[in-house]
Each structure stands twice: as C-alpha cells, then as structure tokens.
Design an enzyme around this catalytic site. Structure first.
Site, short mmCIF file in Angstrom:
data_model
loop_
_atom_site.label_atom_id
_atom_site.label_comp_id
_atom_site.label_asym_id
_atom_site.label_seq_id
_atom_site.Cartn_x
_atom_site.Cartn_y
_atom_site.Cartn_z
N HIS A 1 -84.58 54.00 -71.81
CA HIS A 1 -85.81 53.91 -71.11
C HIS A 1 -86.96 53.16 -71.69
CE1 HIS A 1 -87.81 57.26 -73.45
NE2 HIS A 1 -86.58 57.85 -73.46
N CYS B 1 -82.43 60.57 -76.45
CA CYS B 1 -82.25 59.24 -75.42
C CYS B 1 -82.82 57.91 -76.37
CB CYS B 1 -83.46 59.25 -74.20
SG CYS B 1 -82.47 60.76 -72.93
#
Length: 510
Positions: free
Chosen positions: A404, A423
C-alpha cells in the site's frame, strides 16, 4: 568390476530419491549398502584425494564431519573398508552440494523452494563412480550452483576475520560525521573497517580525526551494504558494524545452502519483495521493469514470507485497524489526545445492546481501558492521513498482508526501513499501478490519478494477475561482488543452526 560397481551406484539412485527429494541431509549410513562400490574407477591415491576433498567441504559451507568419513588412522588400518566409506561419504556430501542440506519446505519459510528434479543425481553418481579423479567431480558439484565461487571466497574471508578475533564494538554516542574528532570511537571505527578493507589498512592512520582516508572507507562500506553513501555513521550503521563476525559467517552459510537446487524463475511477469533489502522489483523475462524502496515490518511485527498473487487494487481505501494495532499503537495516542486521533479520520464503534454504534472518543476515559480487553472497533476513513495512503494492492493471504501507499514519505530516505506493522509500504505506488493495470480494459495511469483525486473508494480487479513473492535474502551477489544486508529478523541465524544436525556415528574409529 569397475563397470559393475558403477552400475550398482546407478541402480541405487532411485532408492535414494525419497530421502533427498526435499533436500534432506543424507548422512552416510542412510545410503543403501549396494550403492557403495568395493572398487570404483578411481585408484587408491585418487580415493585419498577424494577423502581430502570431503574434509574440505567446510569451504562449501557444509560440515564434513556429518558424512561419516573414516579417520586417517582407520583408513591406514583397513583400506578396503575405507575405500567404500570414502565413496559413501562423498556421495552423501555430493547430494547436499547439489540439493542442499536443510530440509525444505520449512513451515516458517514458504519463500524457500527446492527443485531437485531439475538436478537429477543419477548422472552425478555415474560420474563419481566412473571418474579416475572423483575429487574433481565433487568440486564440480560444489560449483554447480550459481554464485558459489564468490560466496566461497566471502566465507573464507569472513572466517579469517572471525579467527583473528573479529572486531571490537564501537560504543554508541551520537553520529560520527566526516571531520569530527573522537579519540575513542573513531580509532575503533577505523580498526573495524580495516579488518575487511585492505585499502584502509594500508593508508595513513589519522588518529581520532574522521579524515579523508576513513571517509572513503566508510563510503565503500556503505556502498557494499546498500545503504545511503553519505559518510555519516549513525545508530543504524553502528548496529550493522557491531554485528559479530560469526553472525556474518552464518549469513553466508545460510545463503550458500538456500541457493542449492533453487528453482529458476520462469519468464512471466512477477513481483519480488526482498524484505531485508527493503526493495521491490517487478521482473519479466529476466529484465527488471520496475524497482522501488519499500518499508517492511519491524522485528516485533515481522513481515511474513509469502508466495501469493496480486488480484486487485483499491483506490482510497479505508482501514479497519487490527486489534493489535488498536491496543498497542492507537490506545496510547488516545490516552494523550483523543481529539487529535479523531482528527486523523479515526472512527470508533462499540457494541451496545447487540447493535454496533459509533461513539465519541473524547467522551471515553481511555486511561481506564484495559488493552487486553479492548472493547472497541476502530476504522480510519480514506484520506490524506490514512495509514494506507491512497492505494492498496490486494494479495489475498491469511496473514492479511498487502502492499500500500503511505503518508509517511520521510521513512524512504532511511537506510533501515523496518517500521511497519507487517504490511509493505511502497515508495512509488502509482508506478506500480501503471504496470499492474496493464491489460485491464479501460484503465490507464491517467484514469488511476483521476480516481485517486476523486476521493471515492473503488476496487479494480486486475485482468493480468501477478505472482508476488515476499522473500528474505540478505546475501546478494551483484557483478561478482557479495553484498550483505542486516539479518533483521534473525532468520539466517535460524537457518544456519539447521545446518548443524546431530553428527552420524563414524564409519570406523582410529
């Protein structure tokens, strides 16, 4: 007799396959007795040279004691037994050289795969049995894996440093800048770098001054480590410099074994994220199409290794805050200033009479909230301050990991980029969007930019799904030079420990 024994070796190869299909260590006593020639093509002197080559397998990153080679006294006492035992040990060692010693797949390392079928043992067994100089066959097996020559050299050099006592730690105490003076730390910095840098070792000692000779050595070291080449030695660089020499030895040992029987990637488009190198690459047909820096999970929230597929991307994604993040990250901020947290787009929900209701965080006594029994669900709206930024790349997996965007752009200038909760944060997400949307009807980079600017949340399924591999490779060979990144999660140390299994009983004792 020689022909018969070579055929016996070949006949035994299928029987060995179940034991070595996953790269399992194959101690010498596990080999079928019919696989061991009473008299192969090699002379007695050649067999002795083969024994010497087995003893030298520590240079290949393998422990020669694991193969049951008879002692020199045993060889002299019973040459017939020794001849057979030498070939038994050589066959076991050759298996590990070609297929790797550590059994894979490992439960915690799905990024490691071996394709042993691409390296059949039968031809190698025949060559070992039929060669007049079988030590040469073992040497060919040792170098059959890519990068082994420079890795062997790096292992020898690093072991030599460790044997000399390694290096003394450099105390912390602020960043060492070019031109600065420190009568204690700068001489230690020089000694540490000189242990591996012959150019610095031969240059004039500048004492406690951070002078030009030391500056060039620091820059060479930074370039080799893949960190920012600015000559400044701060907290991160000091931590890397202070790692013991044995730690680096283990990294090289792990790297050598992990490469054995590693599958060759196909020509199709794929994404590789190297966690300890903090880098993403998109590769197709052997060519790097896209490369960028990434931020990965910090050691206490390590990014898991994964083999997954990118199936979709989401513009302007909201964030459902995981419970661990809520308890450990958001709650302390709520205790300090709940209004400031709310201003960043966070919304709070609680079950009231069986119904989920939104609550005002400024009306909660957060100091009284038990983090172990956190009763709230937290969402962050899409927006400039969202932890996910404006774009989320979906790679379905049970760990809920994704790639992301991020509003925290300043971290990308850091050499150490292990800051996330697991992440992968991307330096240039729009560049990845442009390539990921290739072939998806009606989409272009321009449309993606317009969609981001619309602030509306939407999901686009990719026409061309892309394999994504999150892997852990700290030792890289680039243009023949070995570059070593920090073992941020200690996975290399864990792998190296697996290289030292219980030693088998010796074939004979002298």
């Amino acid at each position: 007799m020689r022909r018969r024994d070579a055929l016996l070796l070949l006949a035994a190869a299928p029987a060995l396959a179940p034991s070595i299909a996953l790269g399992q260590a194959l101690p010498s006593q596990a080999l079928p007795s019919q696989a061991l020639p009473l008299q192969a093509a090699a002379s007695w002197d050649a067999a002795l040279r083969l024994a010497d080559r087995v003893r030298a397998m520590d240079a290949d990153g393998l422990d020669p004691r694991a193969y049951g080679l008879p002692s020199e006294a045993a060889i002299a006492t019973d040459p017939q037994m020794a001849y057979s035992a030498i070939f038994r040990a050589a066959l076991a060692g050759m298996t590990d050289l070609l297929h790797g010693r550590v059994r894979v797949p490992l439960a915690d390392r799905p990024d490691l795969v071996r394709n042993t079928t691409a390296i059949p043992l039968t031809p190698w067994i025949a060559r070992l049995a039929q060669s007049a100089e079988p030590a040469g066959v073992l040497e060919q097996a040792a170098l059959a894996t890519r990068d082994m020559q420079p890795l062997r050299a790096a292992l020898a050099e690093t072991r030599a440093v460790a044997a000399r006592g390694g290096w003394e730690s450099i105390p912390s105490g602020g960043t060492l800048d070019p031109g600065s003076f420190d009568p204690v730390r700068i001489p230690l910095l020089r000694a540490r770098l000189a242990a591996e840098d012959p150019v610095l070792a031969m240059s004039m000692d500048e004492g406690g001054t951070y002078g030009p000779n030391l500056l060039e050595a620091v820059r060479r070291w930074q370039a080799a480590q893949g960190v920012e080449v600015d000559g400044r030695v701060g907290r991160i660089s000091l931590a890397m410099l202070n790692r013991p020499a044995d730690w680096r030895v283990n990294q090289i040992l792990a790297a050598m074994d992990m490469r054995r029987a590693a599958p060759v990637p196909g020509p199709g488009r794929r994404i590789e994220v190297n966690i300890p190198d903090f880098r993403l690459q998109m590769i197709e047909a052997g060519r790097v199409m896209l490369e960028m820096a990434v931020i990965v999970g910090r050691p206490d929230r390590a990014t898991p290794m994964l083999n997954v597929t990118m199936t979709a991307l989401q513009f302007n994604p909201p964030w459902g805050v995981p419970m661990r993040n809520a308890r450990e990250d958001v709650l302390p901020k709520l205790r300090r200033d709940p209004a400031a947290v709310a201003a960043r787009g966070f919304r709070f929900f609680q079950s009231i009479d069986g119904q989920m209701a939104e609550i005002d965080p400024t009306l909660v006594d957060w100091s009284a909230v038990n983090p172990q029994r956190f009763p709230y669900i937290i969402r962050q709206d899409a927006g400039e301050t969202s932890a996910l930024g404006r774009i989320k790349f979906i790679i379905p997996n049970r760990d809920d990991i994704y790639l992301h965007d991020t509003p925290d752009r300043h971290y990308f200038s850091r050499p150490d980029r292990a800051f996330s909760s697991g992440c992968i944060r991307l330096e240039r997400p729009l560049d990845l969007v442009s390539v990921a949307l290739d072939g998806t009807s009606g989409w272009s980079r321009e449309r993606a930019v317009r969609t981001v600017e619309s602030r509306s949340t939407s999901v686009v399924s990719l026409h061309r799904q892309i394999p994504v591999r999150l892997h852990y490779t700290t030792v890289m060979v680039e243009n023949g030079r070995v570059r070593i990144r920090p073992d941020i999660y200690g996975l290399d140390q864990a792998y190296a420990a697996r290289l030292v299994p219980p030693l088998p009983r010796l074939a004979a004792r002298g």
